[in-house]
Design a protein around this motif. Sequence first.
Motif: not given
Lengths: 59, 392
Positions: A18-20, A22-23, B171-172
């Motif tokens: 869910a991390c927008p 990608n961290a 990304t979800l």
Amino acid sequence: MITVNRYRCGYCGACVGACPQNAIDLIETFIEIDSNCNNCSICTKVCPMGALELVKDEE
Amino acid sequence: MKSEYDVIVVGGGPAGSLAARTAAQQGLEVLLIEKRQEIGDPVRCAEGVGKVGLAEYMDPDPNWICADIKKARIFSPDGTMIDISEKMAGNEVGYVLERKIFDRAVAKTAARAGAEVQVKTQATGLILEDGVVTGIRGKQRGNDFEARAKVVVGADGVESKVGRWAGINTTLKLKDVETCAQFLMTDIDIVPDSCDFYLGSKYAPGGYVWVFPKGKREANVGMGMLGSHYKGKHPIQYIRDFADWKFPEGKILETVVGAVPVSGMLPRLSTGGLVLVGDAGHVSDPITGGGIINGMASGRIAGHVIAECIKGGDVSAKALSKYDRLAREELGKSLDKNYKIKEVVTRVSDNTMNVVAHSLQGVEFENFTIPKLVKEIVTRNPGVIKELAGLI
């Protein structure tokens, strides 16, 4: 910053997906959050265990 | 481990194993990597699977089948029960698996087909040349490595980092992810051949509670909620509350947590030198969250297309987009439809669920189809048409 309560974490990877930014990375039982994190705190909402928390940075 | 393969599959779940197995069966040199130290563990699944779908990919084996399911029961928020026979119950009725053993069995079929398998081996990035994926960077037991491949398969589940490294947005959004918690409970009173579902905002806002038998007095008792429905209470607290209410004497043998994509299939599953399968490509069902069969289906399609592309000497985005086309043909239609249904049903109020459940009392569900069911609901409940309008 986002903190991980490693005693509560179930190391499932929900936060990673869910991390927008990608961290977030999950390595075995460890969640690592890198400097791309912008404190959006979406991960704290998707965590099934409530192991992630947004805490105010110390000035 | 070698420095060059035809195909590298990142992730040793059923989708990755099917991609690896199919590609290996076509004579390709395949590496299947799993970042955990064991394939199949820890489990992130309610373990229910349809019999018909499963038989396409694995011969049923009592070693990984815990329960044979004959029916489903759905409980509305006020406890009204809808009993659904096997013919009507669809894909979520069949077997309850032991994923720890099942996933290994599937990986074993990939290994037997000739794929190399490495565990505790993580992909940390992709090698890209002119925008085309040509390999992975990784870590194995703390040592960095690089390995080249003509095609990389992202089978890295809900985390889906491989796709993002290649520029595919995986990304979800919170409204498209079910966040879940489950207990494996023992010494509880259940119906051992029924998968039970409990609806309502008290225990599962924008989702459902499931009780999937794993034995006569044992079951996966879990819940999933929509990320966008989070209001300060996490899945682990919801399932604790449900278990306290329903099975106060039960003992917990295992805690399972995880998340399921309910976004419907990604608009794009491939790019130059890369394809995404299983949860990484969001092929899990938006209503049920079931992903085992769809994952294996996508893995098999990917394996075939990859073999064709490699043999034809063209692994460009254009060539591999054949996988997108075939996956969409086989899975896309029902995923799109179920996504639309999910968008409506996750907004239905508890009261409406109760009204609908009451109206369906005494309905014989054998030989029922979904359109017939919807028609039945509408006929019996003209008042809820507005709320359910998007369903029809």
